[in-house]
Write a protein that holds these residues in place. Structure first.
Motif, PDB file in Angstrom:
ATOM      1  N   HIS A   1      29.920   5.744  12.249  1.00  0.00           N
ATOM      2  CA  HIS A   1      28.817   5.223  13.047  1.00  0.00           C
ATOM      3  C   HIS A   1      28.857   3.699  13.134  1.00  0.00           C
ATOM      4  N   LEU A   2      29.973   3.108  12.708  1.00  0.00           N
ATOM      5  CA  LEU A   2      30.070   1.649  12.685  1.00  0.00           C
ATOM      6  C   LEU A   2      29.905   1.016  14.063  1.00  0.00           C
ATOM      7  N   PRO A   3      30.543   1.526  15.122  1.00  0.00           N
ATOM      8  CA  PRO A   3      30.370   0.878  16.433  1.00  0.00           C
ATOM      9  C   PRO A   3      28.911   0.823  16.884  1.00  0.00           C
ATOM     10  N   ARG A   4      28.168   1.916  16.680  1.00  0.00           N
ATOM     11  CA  ARG A   4      26.761   1.930  17.088  1.00  0.00           C
ATOM     12  C   ARG A   4      25.941   0.972  16.241  1.00  0.00           C
ATOM     13  N   TYR A   5      26.202   0.955  14.941  1.00  0.00           N
ATOM     14  CA  TYR A   5      25.475   0.050  14.052  1.00  0.00           C
ATOM     15  C   TYR A   5      25.781  -1.403  14.405  1.00  0.00           C
ATOM     16  N   THR A   6      27.041  -1.679  14.725  1.00  0.00           N
ATOM     17  CA  THR A   6      27.438  -3.027  15.117  1.00  0.00           C
ATOM     18  C   THR A   6      26.701  -3.468  16.373  1.00  0.00           C
ATOM     19  N   GLU A   7      26.580  -2.553  17.316  1.00  0.00           N
ATOM     20  CA  GLU A   7      25.895  -2.873  18.567  1.00  0.00           C
ATOM     21  C   GLU A   7      24.421  -3.216  18.322  1.00  0.00           C
ATOM     22  N   MET A   8      23.758  -2.420  17.477  1.00  0.00           N
ATOM     23  CA  MET A   8      22.345  -2.678  17.197  1.00  0.00           C
ATOM     24  C   MET A   8      22.157  -4.005  16.463  1.00  0.00           C
ATOM     25  N   THR A   9      23.062  -4.302  15.515  1.00  0.00           N
ATOM     26  CA  THR A   9      22.970  -5.562  14.777  1.00  0.00           C
ATOM     27  C   THR A   9      23.195  -6.744  15.704  1.00  0.00           C
TER      28      THR A   9
ATOM     29  N   LEU B   1      30.362 -10.406  14.313  1.00  0.00           N
ATOM     30  CA  LEU B   1      30.329  -9.119  15.002  1.00  0.00           C
ATOM     31  C   LEU B   1      31.214  -9.101  16.246  1.00  0.00           C
ATOM     32  N   SER B   2      31.259 -10.214  16.954  1.00  0.00           N
ATOM     33  CA  SER B   2      32.057 -10.266  18.185  1.00  0.00           C
ATOM     34  C   SER B   2      33.549 -10.326  17.908  1.00  0.00           C
ATOM     35  N   THR B   3      33.943 -10.848  16.756  1.00  0.00           N
ATOM     36  CA  THR B   3      35.374 -10.986  16.448  1.00  0.00           C
ATOM     37  C   THR B   3      35.917  -9.836  15.618  1.00  0.00           C
ATOM     38  N   ALA B   4      35.078  -9.218  14.791  1.00  0.00           N
ATOM     39  CA  ALA B   4      35.587  -8.177  13.893  1.00  0.00           C
ATOM     40  C   ALA B   4      34.702  -6.951  13.831  1.00  0.00           C
ATOM     41  N   GLY B   5      33.580  -6.950  14.508  1.00  0.00           N
ATOM     42  CA  GLY B   5      32.638  -5.845  14.399  1.00  0.00           C
ATOM     43  C   GLY B   5      33.129  -4.550  14.991  1.00  0.00           C
ATOM     44  N   SER B   6      34.099  -4.619  15.913  1.00  0.00           N
ATOM     45  CA  SER B   6      34.591  -3.396  16.537  1.00  0.00           C
ATOM     46  C   SER B   6      35.639  -2.699  15.693  1.00  0.00           C
TER      47      SER B   6
ATOM     48  N   LEU C   1      33.103  -4.686   5.665  1.00  0.00           N
ATOM     49  CA  LEU C   1      32.754  -5.963   5.044  1.00  0.00           C
ATOM     50  C   LEU C   1      32.183  -6.937   6.065  1.00  0.00           C
ATOM     51  N   PHE C   2      32.796  -7.011   7.241  1.00  0.00           N
ATOM     52  CA  PHE C   2      32.331  -7.938   8.272  1.00  0.00           C
ATOM     53  C   PHE C   2      30.907  -7.592   8.714  1.00  0.00           C
TER      54      PHE C   2
ATOM     55  N   SER D   1      28.699  -5.908   6.984  1.00  0.00           N
ATOM     56  CA  SER D   1      27.786  -6.133   5.860  1.00  0.00           C
ATOM     57  C   SER D   1      27.372  -7.595   5.781  1.00  0.00           C
ATOM     58  N   VAL D   2      28.350  -8.484   5.892  1.00  0.00           N
ATOM     59  CA  VAL D   2      28.040  -9.921   5.853  1.00  0.00           C
ATOM     60  C   VAL D   2      27.166 -10.300   7.045  1.00  0.00           C
ATOM     61  N   SER D   3      27.492  -9.754   8.205  1.00  0.00           N
ATOM     62  CA  SER D   3      26.698 -10.033   9.405  1.00  0.00           C
ATOM     63  C   SER D   3      25.257  -9.569   9.223  1.00  0.00           C
ATOM     64  N   THR D   4      25.094  -8.402   8.611  1.00  0.00           N
ATOM     65  CA  THR D   4      23.751  -7.867   8.375  1.00  0.00           C
ATOM     66  C   THR D   4      22.954  -8.789   7.458  1.00  0.00           C
ATOM     67  N   CYS D   5      23.608  -9.324   6.432  1.00  0.00           N
ATOM     68  CA  CYS D   5      22.930 -10.256   5.519  1.00  0.00           C
ATOM     69  C   CYS D   5      22.469 -11.507   6.266  1.00  0.00           C
ATOM     70  N   PHE D   6      23.313 -12.011   7.143  1.00  0.00           N
ATOM     71  CA  PHE D   6      22.929 -13.184   7.927  1.00  0.00           C
ATOM     72  C   PHE D   6      21.767 -12.868   8.873  1.00  0.00           C
TER      73      PHE D   6
END
Length: 411
Positions: free
Chosen positions: A242-250, A323-328, A333-334, A336-341
């Protein structure tokens, strides 16, 4: 007497006797029918007598099209027997038999899969793969049939050809993994865990995953520990599914916060001075056009406002960059760090909102910025803590469920 000799010849593979009988009566194959409406070809196929089958088909190939009392064709019998040579000869005469259904609504591919005869199955799949997609009882497909009858080898053959159907559900919403657990097949579960297309946390119509069924019905079996270890890993793997969908929402949240922070910077609460204002005594400019009004009226609170706003903008833009460079990718890890920010930017934008209220509301002039920060953190931190606790408690639900389930494995 001739019928008995013909039956015995077909059963033991006596080609010479068969030829002798047919020389005496060339219509013998047409008129003789054995119990259950079986003809001589059916008898020979059941006994695996390839020589008799070859001889009979030379003389009367039409016999291959006859059905027995169970509505089974000669190809059904060859599929059940697992004789590749006989199957090839029958397919050469009538390839359409791959589609014919017997009294149980199964075609020859279903029979070969259920019996574990992968060589015959592969031969029929080379000719036509579509019969393998025909639905069976209660919406099951041939892959369900393999799992129910514990036929790993034919399952592997079919998955290689029908990998787009590995997530197929029957009428009860049950997948291959549900069936593998219901028949307590550790070997099949281990095979399915390697399939990246299989959605391993799918729930059936009663809301149960494969792990739920295992915990409720097979807790005291010898395979329980190993099977549970495999199935529990799926909960972690699902994060990446579900990473792509989670990345999109973040990403949406980060962009929204960055927009809010930017807008607060260019349009500060209270507005900006419209004209320069000079000190009449010194002639120096004390208020510059375009500068925030609150910077003059509430300098200390405004500094805190700017600090929180800058923190929010920087945190959200860093999240957007990650997210734009590594979220896909599948690198958690990418994200997770993005979520913290994003969390930091949420808290900071909350403090910015509080500071805006303090500076624009006359009833809150004496309300210190540190009180704003305290309120934001007292709300924000418990929410994040609750999210983590709910995740941990969710993994322990299986320990408090009743130890009972109705396991259904249809024939």
């Amino acid at each position: 007497m001739a019928e008995k000799k013909l039956y015995d010849a077909a059963r033991i593979g006596d080609v010479a006797t068969l030829q002798q009988l047919l020389q005496t009566n060339q219509h013998l194959l047409d008129v003789v029918s054995f119990p259950c409406l079986k003809n001589v070809l059916h008898i020979a196929i059941n006994q695996g007598q390839e020589g008799i089958v070859e001889e009979v088909l030379k003389i009367n190939p039409e016999l291959a099209l006859e059905l027995d009392s169970k509505n089974a064709s000669s190809l059904h019998l060859a599929a059940a027997r697992g004789n590749v040579g006989i199957a090839k000869r029958l397919l050469a005469i009538a390839p359409e038999m791959c589609w014919w259904q017997d009294g149980h609504d199964m075609n020859p591919l279903h029979v070969a899969a259920m019996k574990g005869n992968e060589a015959v199955l592969e031969e029929m799949l080379q000719l036509d793969i579509l019969p393998a997609t025909v639905r069976l009882h209660r919406g099951q497909i041939v892959l369900h049939l393999c799992v129910k009858h514990r036929q790993l080898r034919t399952l592997m053959v079919l998955v290689a050809k029908l990998d787009n159907l590995v997530n197929a559900k029957d009428d009860d919403g049950e997948t291959l993994l549900h069936f593998a657990v219901m028949v307590n097949q550790l070997e099949i579960v281990e095979y399915l865990k390697e399939n990246t297309k299989l959605e391993k946390l799918t729930k059936n119509s009663t809301g149960k995953t494969a792990l739920d069924i295992l915990n409720e019905s097979f807790r005291y079996t010898s395979t329980y520990t190993k099977m549970k270890k495999i199935l529990k890993k799926y909960s972690y793997q699902s994060i990446f599914q579900h990473l792509p969908r989670y990345t999109e929402m973040t990403m949406v949240a980060a962009v929204l916060i960055a927009t809010m922070a930017f807008q607060a910077a260019v349009s500060p609460p209270g507005g900006v001075w419209q004209d320069d204002t000079k000190d009449e005594t010194t002639g120096l400019i004390t208020r510059h056009a375009g500068f925030a009004v609150m910077a003059t009226k509430h300098p200390k609170t405004y500094k805190n406002f700017i600090a929180a706003n800058v923190l929010s903008f920087i945190s959200s833009t860093i999240a957007i960059l990650l997210l734009s460079t590594a979220g896909s990718s599948d690198r958690w890890l990418f994200v997770s760090v993005s979520t913290c920010f994003v969390w930091v930017s949420m808290a900071a934008i909350g403090a910015t909102y509080g500071a805006s209220l303090v500076m624009t509301n006359p009833n809150m002039v004496e309300f210190a910025f540190r009180n704003v920060v305290f309120i934001v953190l007292s709300i924000f931190v418990p929410v994040i803590y609750y999210l983590f606790i709910s995740k941990v408690m969710g993994k322990r639900v299986d320990k408090i469920k009743p130890n009972c389930v109705n396991v259904r494995v249809d024939q």
